[in-house]
Design an enzyme around this catalytic site. Structure first.
Site, PDB file in Angstrom:
ATOM      1  N   ARG A 127       0.815  -1.229   0.000  1.00 33.84           N
ATOM      2  CA  ARG A 127       0.000   0.000   0.000  1.00 33.84           C
ATOM      3  C   ARG A 127       0.844   1.272   0.000  1.00 33.84           C
ATOM      4  NH1 ARG A 127      -3.070  -3.314   3.384  1.00 33.84           N
ATOM      5  NH2 ARG A 127      -4.916  -4.048   2.284  1.00 33.84           N
ATOM      6  N   LYS A 149       4.136  11.819 -10.851  1.00 34.47           N
ATOM      7  CA  LYS A 149       3.273  11.020 -11.735  1.00 34.47           C
ATOM      8  C   LYS A 149       3.981   9.709 -12.006  1.00 34.47           C
ATOM      9  CE  LYS A 149       0.583  14.387 -14.368  1.00 34.47           C
ATOM     10  NZ  LYS A 149       0.356  14.964 -15.714  1.00 34.47           N
ATOM     11  N   GLU A 191      11.757  19.437 -24.016  1.00 35.27           N
ATOM     12  CA  GLU A 191      11.014  19.769 -22.786  1.00 35.27           C
ATOM     13  C   GLU A 191      11.595  21.026 -22.139  1.00 35.27           C
ATOM     14  OE1 GLU A 191       8.232  18.365 -21.879  1.00 35.27           O
ATOM     15  OE2 GLU A 191       8.230  16.358 -22.756  1.00 35.27           O
ATOM     16  N   LYS A 235       9.149  23.396 -13.167  1.00 29.36           N
ATOM     17  CA  LYS A 235       8.187  22.312 -12.949  1.00 29.36           C
ATOM     18  C   LYS A 235       7.754  22.281 -11.484  1.00 29.36           C
ATOM     19  CE  LYS A 235       6.704  17.704 -13.684  1.00 29.36           C
ATOM     20  NZ  LYS A 235       6.773  16.460 -14.400  1.00 29.36           N
ATOM     21  N   GLU A 245      -3.014  17.959 -10.765  1.00 27.82           N
ATOM     22  CA  GLU A 245      -3.467  18.426 -12.086  1.00 27.82           C
ATOM     23  C   GLU A 245      -4.966  18.755 -12.135  1.00 27.82           C
ATOM     24  OE1 GLU A 245      -1.457  16.686 -15.493  1.00 27.82           O
ATOM     25  OE2 GLU A 245      -3.159  17.201 -16.754  1.00 27.82           O
ATOM     26  N   ARG A 249      -1.355  22.610 -13.727  1.00 31.06           N
ATOM     27  CA  ARG A 249      -0.364  21.599 -14.140  1.00 31.06           C
ATOM     28  C   ARG A 249      -0.557  21.191 -15.603  1.00 31.06           C
ATOM     29  NH1 ARG A 249       2.117  16.509 -10.631  1.00 31.06           N
ATOM     30  NH2 ARG A 249       3.457  15.780 -12.303  1.00 31.06           N
ATOM     31  N   ASN A 253       1.520  20.384 -20.393  1.00 34.56           N
ATOM     32  CA  ASN A 253       1.195  19.575 -21.579  1.00 34.56           C
ATOM     33  C   ASN A 253       1.232  20.386 -22.868  1.00 34.56           C
ATOM     34  OD1 ASN A 253       0.879  17.317 -20.018  1.00 34.56           O
ATOM     35  ND2 ASN A 253      -1.300  17.699 -19.663  1.00 34.56           N
ATOM     36  N   HIS A 256       1.898  18.753 -26.126  1.00 33.49           N
ATOM     37  CA  HIS A 256       1.722  17.310 -25.932  1.00 33.49           C
ATOM     38  C   HIS A 256       0.450  16.767 -26.588  1.00 33.49           C
ATOM     39  CE1 HIS A 256       4.976  17.924 -23.186  1.00 33.49           C
ATOM     40  NE2 HIS A 256       4.987  16.664 -22.790  1.00 33.49           N
ATOM     41  N   HIS A 260       1.036  13.732 -28.792  1.00 34.66           N
ATOM     42  CA  HIS A 260       0.505  12.373 -28.573  1.00 34.66           C
ATOM     43  C   HIS A 260      -0.105  11.821 -29.854  1.00 34.66           C
ATOM     44  CE1 HIS A 260       0.131  13.079 -23.958  1.00 34.66           C
ATOM     45  NE2 HIS A 260       1.318  12.665 -24.311  1.00 34.66           N
ATOM     46  N   HIS A 273       9.425  10.645 -27.689  1.00 34.70           N
ATOM     47  CA  HIS A 273       8.423  11.519 -27.072  1.00 34.70           C
ATOM     48  C   HIS A 273       8.782  13.003 -27.258  1.00 34.70           C
ATOM     49  CE1 HIS A 273       5.447  12.897 -24.222  1.00 34.70           C
ATOM     50  NE2 HIS A 273       6.395  13.509 -23.534  1.00 34.70           N
TER      51      HIS A 273
END
Ligand code: NAD
Ligand code: GLY
Length: 368
Positions: A127, A149, A191, A235, A245, A249, A253, A256, A260, A273
């Site tokens: 956990r 993340k 980035e 960041k 987010e 946040r 993106n 992105h 994507h 990426h």
């Protein structure tokens, strides 16, 4: 122990931590473990991949052993296609065999793939146990290792399985970039440029002034340290305000959404990426122009910087209907409108909710 380490604090309501950035720091891991302000027990699971293990793991493990800990090394094959629940099971098996307890620690030694997986394995073992990020790609140093993340891919989509789980420490050694393939280095630079566009004009201008951004060998070490540090601070500032987010946040993106689409429709693996993000930033910039949000001159500055970093900027020839379908599947559509992060000036972006699908068709046809 080592001087010249930059400390960046990520201040969260719970679970604040430090990002340490320096040269030759990974062999100092044992010492850094001793500095942690809470007990981590003696058993540690270090997870890496063969590309990273070969040059670094033996001294890394020794440094941990020298401080009296019992590390076990697990090596998982490299690549985005390993970012699966099967790999998580391998990490959990190793955690079981090594008898990790609630107070034990996992360490991710590698790029974003290893970091995301180890973070998720740690979030779900007993956990939730502690973990540390030791990122070894430029992209994972400035982005993936910071912010909590974690997760893996589902056959139906990237990063669909995951959890927010903050590391206890991020230890960055810029010397590990010496072995990183050039193309991966450039992908990370995308980035860094993104941080300039979304919120740090000074960083953007510094990148513009730099002699070269393409090749690690021709980039001054202090300059590299400075742009990595600035990116992490950018960041951290956003994550501190919006850890889960709920709004701000999402500005991370920028580039992105279209990125994507490029990754998915070109077949995963064709573009890295960061390369897809570079193309996505150009298209987001073009859409910002179409929406009269910023100027041609600013879009040109952004695109020139991406070219200077050796990144691709050309939109690949993709079927327009498939692009729209992919945007719809990317969870960015609400009531027939697509959400985008668009640039308003260098250093500023905003969330635009009201882009209609026919505006996207117009944009796509202007690209061919
Ligand atoms: P990666 O982890 O696949 O690493 C790229 C390649 O470089 C791999 O082949 C790896 O083995 C190799 N490598 C890594 N470090 C090396 C070194 N020092 N020397 C030699 N080879 C080395 O890719 P990445 O770009 O670091 O990360 C991409 C992943 O990160 C994606 O899965 C993406 O979803 C994730 N990501 C997560 C976040 C987040 O916030 N969690 C943010 C951005 C990206
Ligand atoms: N890489 C995007 C984020 O961390 O939110």
């Amino acid at each position: 122990m080592y001087q010249d380490i930059t400390h960046i604090k990520v201040n969260l309501i719970k679970n604040s931590y430090e990002v340490l950035v320096g040269s030759n720091t990974i062999y100092d891991i044992g010492f850094q473990l001793k500095q942690l302000k809470y007990s981590i027990g003696t058993k540690i699971l270090v997870v890496t991949n063969p590309d990273v293990s070969k040059p670094y793991s033996s001294s890394f493990i020794k440094s941990i052993q020298n401080e009296g800990y019992e590390p076990r090394l697990l090596t998982i094959e490299a690549g985005e296609d390993q970012k699966t629940t099967e790999s998580i099971a391998l990490i959990h098996d190793a955690a079981y065999e090594h008898k990790l307890e609630r107070g034990s620690l996992m360490i991710a030694l590698g790029g974003g793939v290893i970091g995301d997986m180890v973070g998720f394995a740690a979030a779900t073992w007993l956990r939730g146990i502690s973990f540390i990020q030791v990122p070894t790609t430029l992209l994972s140093m400035v982005d993936a290792s910071v912010g909590g993340k974690t997760g893996v891919n589902h056959p139906k989509g990237k990063n669909l399985i995951g959890a927010f789980h903050q590391p206890k420490l991020v230890l960055i050694d810029i010397d590990t970039l010496n072995t990183l393939p050039e193309r991966e280095f450039r992908a990370g630079m995308a980035e860094i440029i993104k941080y300039g566009v979304i919120g740090d004009k000074e960083l953007f201008e510094k990148l513009e002034e730099a002699k070269d951004l393409k090749n690690l060998e021709s980039i001054d070490r202090n300059f590299l340290l400075e742009i990595i540090t600035k990116s992490i601070k950018a960041k951290a500032k956003i994550v501190e305000k919006d850890e889960k987010e709920n709004g701000l946040r999402a500005t991370l993106n920028y580039g992105h959404t279209f990125g994507h689409v490029v990754e998915a429709l070109s077949g995963y693996g064709k573009f890295l990426h960061g390369e897809a993000v570079s193309i996505g930033m150009v298209i987001a910039g073009q859409l910002s122009l179409q929406e009269n949000l910023w100027s041609k001159a600013e879009a040109k500055r952004q695109n020139e910087l991406l070219i200077k970093a050796g990144l691709p900027i050309k939109w690949p020839n993709l079927d327009e209907d498939l692009v729209l379908r992919s945007l719809r599947a990317d969870k960015k559509v609400k009531d027939g409108h697509i959400r985008f992060i668009l640039a308003t000036e260098i250093g500023k972006v905003k969330l635009v909710n009201k882009i209609k699908e026919d505006q996207i068709y117009k944009l796509l046809s202007s690209l061919n």
